[in-house]
Design an enzyme around this catalytic site. Sequence first.
Site, PDB file in Angstrom:
ATOM      1  N   HIS A   1       0.835  -1.204   0.000  1.00 20.43           N
ATOM      2  CA  HIS A   1       0.000   0.000   0.000  1.00 20.43           C
ATOM      3  C   HIS A   1       0.876   1.263   0.000  1.00 20.43           C
ATOM      4  O   HIS A   1       0.747   2.130  -0.869  1.00 20.43           O
ATOM      5  CB  HIS A   1      -0.908  -0.022   1.236  1.00 20.43           C
ATOM      6  CG  HIS A   1      -1.827   1.154   1.334  1.00 20.43           C
ATOM      7  ND1 HIS A   1      -3.139   1.100   0.945  1.00 20.43           N
ATOM      8  CD2 HIS A   1      -1.620   2.422   1.767  1.00 20.43           C
ATOM      9  CE1 HIS A   1      -3.711   2.288   1.136  1.00 20.43           C
ATOM     10  NE2 HIS A   1      -2.796   3.103   1.641  1.00 20.43           N
ATOM     11  N   GLU A   2       1.793   1.334   0.948  1.00 20.50           N
ATOM     12  CA  GLU A   2       2.656   2.522   1.021  1.00 20.50           C
ATOM     13  C   GLU A   2       3.562   2.590  -0.204  1.00 20.50           C
ATOM     14  O   GLU A   2       3.869   3.684  -0.687  1.00 20.50           O
ATOM     15  CB  GLU A   2       3.477   2.516   2.318  1.00 20.50           C
ATOM     16  CG  GLU A   2       2.648   2.535   3.612  1.00 20.50           C
ATOM     17  CD  GLU A   2       1.591   3.632   3.685  1.00 20.50           C
ATOM     18  OE1 GLU A   2       1.827   4.733   3.135  1.00 20.50           O
ATOM     19  OE2 GLU A   2       0.524   3.387   4.274  1.00 20.50           O
TER      20      GLU A   2
ATOM     21  N   HIS B   1       1.748   4.417  -2.845  1.00 25.05           N
ATOM     22  CA  HIS B   1       1.829   5.868  -2.611  1.00 25.05           C
ATOM     23  C   HIS B   1       3.194   6.392  -3.043  1.00 25.05           C
ATOM     24  O   HIS B   1       3.317   7.449  -3.659  1.00 25.05           O
ATOM     25  CB  HIS B   1       1.670   6.164  -1.115  1.00 25.05           C
ATOM     26  CG  HIS B   1       0.256   6.154  -0.606  1.00 25.05           C
ATOM     27  ND1 HIS B   1      -0.744   6.928  -1.148  1.00 25.05           N
ATOM     28  CD2 HIS B   1      -0.326   5.484   0.428  1.00 25.05           C
ATOM     29  CE1 HIS B   1      -1.889   6.736  -0.472  1.00 25.05           C
ATOM     30  NE2 HIS B   1      -1.660   5.851   0.476  1.00 25.05           N
TER      31      HIS B   1
ATOM     32  N   GLU C   1      -4.620   7.874  -3.063  1.00 24.57           N
ATOM     33  CA  GLU C   1      -5.139   6.622  -2.523  1.00 24.57           C
ATOM     34  C   GLU C   1      -5.468   5.624  -3.646  1.00 24.57           C
ATOM     35  O   GLU C   1      -5.408   4.415  -3.440  1.00 24.57           O
ATOM     36  CB  GLU C   1      -6.368   6.938  -1.665  1.00 24.57           C
ATOM     37  CG  GLU C   1      -6.707   5.919  -0.615  1.00 24.57           C
ATOM     38  CD  GLU C   1      -5.648   5.728   0.459  1.00 24.57           C
ATOM     39  OE1 GLU C   1      -4.742   6.566   0.612  1.00 24.57           O
ATOM     40  OE2 GLU C   1      -5.714   4.685   1.138  1.00 24.57           O
TER      41      GLU C   1
END
Length: 500
Positions: free
Chosen positions: A262-263, A266, A292
């Site tokens: 997830h990070e 980003h 997001e």
Amino acid sequence: MSNALDTLKERLGEVSDINSAVSLLHWDQEVYMPPKAASGRGQQLATLSGLAHRMFTDAAIGDLLRKLQESDGLSPDDAKLVSEATHDYDQATKVPESFVQEFAIAQSKAYEAWVEARESSAFKTFQPHLETMLGLLRQKADLLGYEGSPYNALLGEYERGMTAEQLKTIFGELAPKQGALVDRIVNASDQPDLAWLDQEWNPDTQWNISLEVLREMGYDFDAGRQDKSIHPFTINFDTKDVRVTTRIHEKELFSGLTGSIHEGGHALYEQGFLDSDRRSVLGQAISLGIHESQSRMWENVIGRSQPFWNRYAPRLQAAYPGQLDGRTPEDFYRAINHVTPSLIRVEADECTYNLHVIIRFEIELALVEGDLAVADVPEAWNTKMKEYLGLDVPDDTNGCLQDIHWSHGSMGYFPTYALGNLYAAQLFETIEEALPDLWTQVEAGDFAPLLGWLRKNVHEVGRRNTAVELIENVTGKEPSADAFMRYLEGKYLPLYGLRD
Ligand code: ZN
């Protein structure tokens, strides 16, 4: 005119440098700072943030911007830079310094009260502070100005161009469809086996796997690094220094890895801004929703797909000898996509997640528009949890006190999480058309074609488009819930034996 432009770029660059230093201090605070440094760090952050604000709102910058707006010899990029910087300047100067200070003081009191209220599960402790924050947020909306709902002024800080009216339409369509899907899944007879996950997973092994996956995704470790923190986050000081953190639990095989992915999503976004946009407002994220969309596409659409697990299941089996014998990639795929309605947003799966967001959106919209009293938040919350997720909320800690956002005075923030899911699905339909071999590539660990597409169509755009413009330009359609529902049904009905 080029003189005024150069001067403006240099002044904005200096502000950007100070903000980068502020971010670095924040990163250190979350990752390495010893506890006794907290008060000193607070002072340093306040001084530097105040300095950046004063430098940016200086009347000389306003003069430069006005002068440049009138000139017609600017390149399209420079014209965009001037209009984006003007937008930021107007936003920053509409709110007086005295209001910013009053807000900051109320924020820290509200945060303390929230922590206390959460420990004792007593909304009453937080209530007067939330009332104060709400009053200040309404004032802020008036200062910033808005059309339609005052909520639009607050939402605009996170998702410029999106409105409460649009969200009501999109979420209004989404909620019943997602609710109906969750109902079918919960009642399906074919539920995944999760018992084999109940073991201890060596944290060092988890850490090494997360690094390996980040590397394969294309995250540049020469322009970033991964560390551990209590709450995973991504932070950037420059496109050449974008850092991520993750959190590893010994009892959980997947959460550290999915956090890293997830990070990583980003971070790939921020590492992908153009070199020529360094220190410029153009080299920034368009909106939290687009940000997001990048993290959720990598985490959910890719990282929870069958082809991804065809590749990584055998690697995990090799990394944990004797612990995963006899498990198939399908077992991993089913377990990591296990759907179960739960009370806590941050633990929610893909199928139920947006419903948590919609509950928060409806409540904060009603608060800001004056249709709901703060005292009635717990009751509204519990009623909606029953309606949307079929759950009884045992106490406020597991209900309306679970998130930090309102104590920070962040309203208009929650919808960006759900928008990220919707944007990701909508972008991904276009990507699958553009890259017909995508899933074969994912299974081979070749993420370069996907990353290349995202670089060109999303990352390098920076702030040249709004979120809505970007989605329309790339997918040919305005943002809606359609692609996301097609994605959920296409994935979860077969997964639960509800359709082949
Ligand atoms: Zn995120």
